[in-house]
Design an enzyme around this catalytic site. Sequence first.
Site, PDB file in Angstrom:
ATOM      1  N   GLU A  49      59.301   1.226  33.774  1.00 45.82           N
ATOM      2  CA  GLU A  49      59.351   0.328  32.616  1.00 45.82           C
ATOM      3  C   GLU A  49      60.690  -0.407  32.664  1.00 45.82           C
ATOM      4  OE1 GLU A  49      59.468   0.570  27.742  1.00 45.82           O
ATOM      5  OE2 GLU A  49      58.691   2.290  28.862  1.00 45.82           O
ATOM      6  N   ASP A  60      65.072  -0.313  19.290  1.00 41.11           N
ATOM      7  CA  ASP A  60      65.967   0.387  20.206  1.00 41.11           C
ATOM      8  C   ASP A  60      67.148   1.010  19.492  1.00 41.11           C
ATOM      9  OD1 ASP A  60      64.427  -0.297  22.399  1.00 41.11           O
ATOM     10  OD2 ASP A  60      65.478  -2.202  22.693  1.00 41.11           O
ATOM     11  N   TYR A 172      50.889   3.942  24.570  1.00 43.43           N
ATOM     12  CA  TYR A 172      52.254   4.434  24.371  1.00 43.43           C
ATOM     13  C   TYR A 172      52.306   5.105  23.003  1.00 43.43           C
ATOM     14  CZ  TYR A 172      57.423   4.127  24.708  1.00 43.43           C
ATOM     15  OH  TYR A 172      58.760   4.400  24.790  1.00 43.43           O
TER      16      TYR A 172
END
Length: 267
Positions: A49, A60, A172
Amino acid sequence: MSRIATTFARLQDQGQQAFIPFLMTGDPTLELTKELVLEAERNGADIIELGIPFSNPLADGPTIQRAGKRSLAHRTNLKDIFKLVKEIRTESQIPIVLMGYFNSIFNYGLERLINSCEEVGVDGLIIPDLPMGEDEELRALSNEVDIISLVALNSSPKRIKELAENSQGFIYAVATLGTTGERGEVSKEVKAKVEEIKSLTSTPVAVGFGISKPEHVKEVASFADGAIVGSAIIKRLEDNLELLPESEAEFINSVGEIVSTLTSPLN
């Protein structure tokens, strides 16, 4: 069959799970990103990734935010990233997934993005801030590129069913509420969430966010098809930046070592 599907099928036939490391493209340089991808593959990575640096990465945590800032300091952009993937493809056929925010992708152009992905050999896209229902144009343009869905711990059964029906490549499963980053343990809720997803689709499920230790990888592998690790690898990279530029080989090896450690429970 796509490279992603082929990889998961091979691993499932072998009774194994995928290891998917995250690297920020351009951190510390594009040239070293290529070497780190190849080193990760040598040390057990099954899918890579690659992050697209963005100035406001909402999903993030601090470690990956710092990696993005280091990359942006070199003015890394999507054109650079596609050139890099093309270079990687001369040496490796490991599946590559780009992870980035919709603003970067929209500015590049959706059709141009898909064409570039297909031209250089990008296998999938993860776009955390593109909600299901708003991704139809991108999916309609994509013949060879998997648009990978994210499922959060607080996703409703209805939403999970809809995501499962539209899933491509792998799903995911986000293991924590909040941003990426290292955690002390894997949430007890994630196993039940993965089992719920797997009851609705045959698409493989990989778990990420907060997976940072070999014991986390081992636990995730007991109920999911893959483990995704980002912050722990980026932190090792960050801690060894002082080796550059004099000791590139030692720097690359340091990242390979943590990938090898993290993949050890899967061997």
